[in-house]
Scaffold this motif. Sequence first.
Motif, short mmCIF file in Angstrom:
data_model
loop_
_atom_site.label_atom_id
_atom_site.label_comp_id
_atom_site.label_asym_id
_atom_site.label_seq_id
_atom_site.Cartn_x
_atom_site.Cartn_y
_atom_site.Cartn_z
N LEU A 85 27.84 106.64 24.09
CA LEU A 85 27.61 107.96 23.52
C LEU A 85 27.86 109.05 24.56
O LEU A 85 28.43 110.11 24.26
N GLY A 86 27.44 108.80 25.80
CA GLY A 86 27.71 109.78 26.86
C GLY A 86 29.20 110.00 27.07
O GLY A 86 29.66 111.14 27.20
N ASN A 87 29.97 108.91 27.07
CA ASN A 87 31.42 109.04 27.23
C ASN A 87 32.03 109.81 26.07
O ASN A 87 32.93 110.65 26.26
N THR A 88 31.56 109.52 24.85
CA THR A 88 32.09 110.19 23.67
C THR A 88 31.76 111.68 23.68
O THR A 88 32.62 112.52 23.38
N MET A 89 30.51 112.01 24.00
CA MET A 89 30.11 113.41 23.93
C MET A 89 30.82 114.27 24.97
O MET A 89 31.11 115.44 24.73
N VAL A 90 31.12 113.70 26.13
CA VAL A 90 31.89 114.46 27.12
C VAL A 90 33.27 114.81 26.56
O VAL A 90 33.73 115.96 26.66
N LEU A 91 33.91 113.83 25.95
CA LEU A 91 35.23 114.06 25.36
C LEU A 91 35.15 115.04 24.20
O LEU A 91 35.90 116.03 24.13
N LEU A 94 29.22 115.11 13.61
CA LEU A 94 30.22 114.05 13.44
C LEU A 94 30.81 113.61 14.77
O LEU A 94 31.28 112.49 14.92
N ALA A 95 30.79 114.52 15.76
CA ALA A 95 31.35 114.19 17.07
C ALA A 95 30.60 113.06 17.74
O ALA A 95 31.15 112.36 18.60
N ALA A 96 29.32 112.86 17.36
CA ALA A 96 28.56 111.78 17.97
C ALA A 96 29.18 110.43 17.70
O ALA A 96 29.04 109.49 18.49
N GLY A 97 29.87 110.31 16.57
CA GLY A 97 30.57 109.05 16.26
C GLY A 97 31.93 108.96 16.90
O GLY A 97 32.60 107.92 16.79
N GLY A 98 32.33 110.03 17.59
CA GLY A 98 33.63 110.01 18.25
C GLY A 98 34.78 110.07 17.26
O GLY A 98 34.60 110.16 16.06
N GLN A 99 35.96 110.03 17.79
CA GLN A 99 37.18 109.93 16.99
C GLN A 99 37.77 108.56 17.28
O GLN A 99 38.35 108.33 18.34
N VAL A 100 37.57 107.64 16.34
CA VAL A 100 37.97 106.25 16.58
C VAL A 100 39.44 106.16 16.94
O VAL A 100 39.82 105.45 17.88
N VAL A 101 40.28 106.90 16.22
CA VAL A 101 41.72 106.83 16.44
C VAL A 101 42.06 107.27 17.86
O VAL A 101 42.80 106.59 18.58
N VAL A 102 41.52 108.41 18.28
CA VAL A 102 41.82 108.94 19.61
C VAL A 102 41.30 108.00 20.69
O VAL A 102 41.99 107.73 21.69
N GLU A 103 40.08 107.48 20.52
CA GLU A 103 39.52 106.60 21.53
C GLU A 103 40.30 105.29 21.63
O GLU A 103 40.40 104.72 22.71
N VAL A 104 40.84 104.82 20.52
CA VAL A 104 41.65 103.59 20.55
C VAL A 104 43.01 103.88 21.18
O VAL A 104 43.48 103.14 22.05
N VAL A 105 43.65 104.98 20.77
CA VAL A 105 44.99 105.31 21.29
C VAL A 105 44.95 105.54 22.79
O VAL A 105 45.84 105.09 23.52
N PHE A 106 43.90 106.22 23.28
CA PHE A 106 43.81 106.54 24.71
C PHE A 106 42.89 105.58 25.47
O PHE A 106 42.58 105.84 26.64
N SER A 107 42.47 104.49 24.83
CA SER A 107 41.59 103.49 25.46
C SER A 107 40.36 104.16 26.09
O SER A 107 39.95 103.83 27.21
N TRP A 108 39.78 105.09 25.35
CA TRP A 108 38.59 105.81 25.84
C TRP A 108 37.34 105.00 25.47
O TRP A 108 37.10 104.74 24.30
#
Length: 325
Positions: free
Chosen positions: A97-103, A260-274
């Motif tokens: 969650l910390g990694n996601t919220m920074v992004l 909604l940002a708490a759940g991140g953007q699955v597509v972006v996190e997968v594409v950029f290996s975040w």
Amino acid sequence: MRSRGYLIRRFLQALLALFIIATLLFFLFRLGLPDPTTALVSEGLSPEQRAEVRAQFGLDQPLWQQYLIFLQNAVTGDFGTSFHYRAPVADIVWERLGNTMVLMLTAIIAAYGIGMPLGAWLSWRRGSNADSLGVFLGLMFRSAPMFWTGMIAILVFGVWLEWLPTSGMRTLPYEASGFWDKILTLDFLHHLILPASIVALFYLGSPLLIMRNTMLEVYGEDFIEMARAKGLTERRVLYKHAARNALLPVVTQLAVTIGLAAGGQVVVEVVFSWPGLGREILNAVRTSDFPLAQACFLIMACFVIFLNLAVDILYSALDPRVRLK
């Protein structure tokens, strides 16, 4: 008294919504996903060994008993043990969650910081070529799939120009003793630019278009004509009077976006290996990791529900008519 009653009613509604969501998550994952032991053990394991694995994670208990244990633990913040990682779910969730919220917060701040004043400026230039171009670009980036814009950005800035890294949060190998040690580096900021820019472009359209359309409605109000009659400059009328009265719809959308940002953007996190919460949700569903998937979605629901509650409270403070509904 009416104000206090309104706040209590809204808080109880938020708790009820959270309870319903938690219940749905519990049963949907167990009824819609395959048995997690298929992802935990090999096919060569005997039925006795498979039953032992199920007992280890409490899957041998009746469903209603698992449900009660889940609710009791969720209230205390204990989400159990991950089937896949064999580690406490809470530790995994908070790190991701910390990694996601920074992004996401970086992207949202950029999107709204640019989108709101730009939307106000486009409303001032309504009907011009700049207005048409701004609306077109806002709609285009909002409609374009993020996996497509992400891959284009990787191709251009990562492969052709070789300006920016295209995967991960840091250049490997690296050592970090804590969360802040991990992100407060130039290397991290270098990795953040590309995914944050893609997410910011996607969210840019909402504040831009909402601000522009609301400003056009505000321009017809009497107090705007009064401000102009006082001899104020058009720019002062635009930003001091019209823009301030057009912010409420944008604030509402901002609260939903952050939730909604708490759940991140699955597509972006997968594409950029975040290594964020969105990518972890995908992995949890793939491996039938019930505790991890439940915790991820429940955290996202908490953000959405209580940020909406905060907006309702803000509305009730700004507009007393809301408390009377």
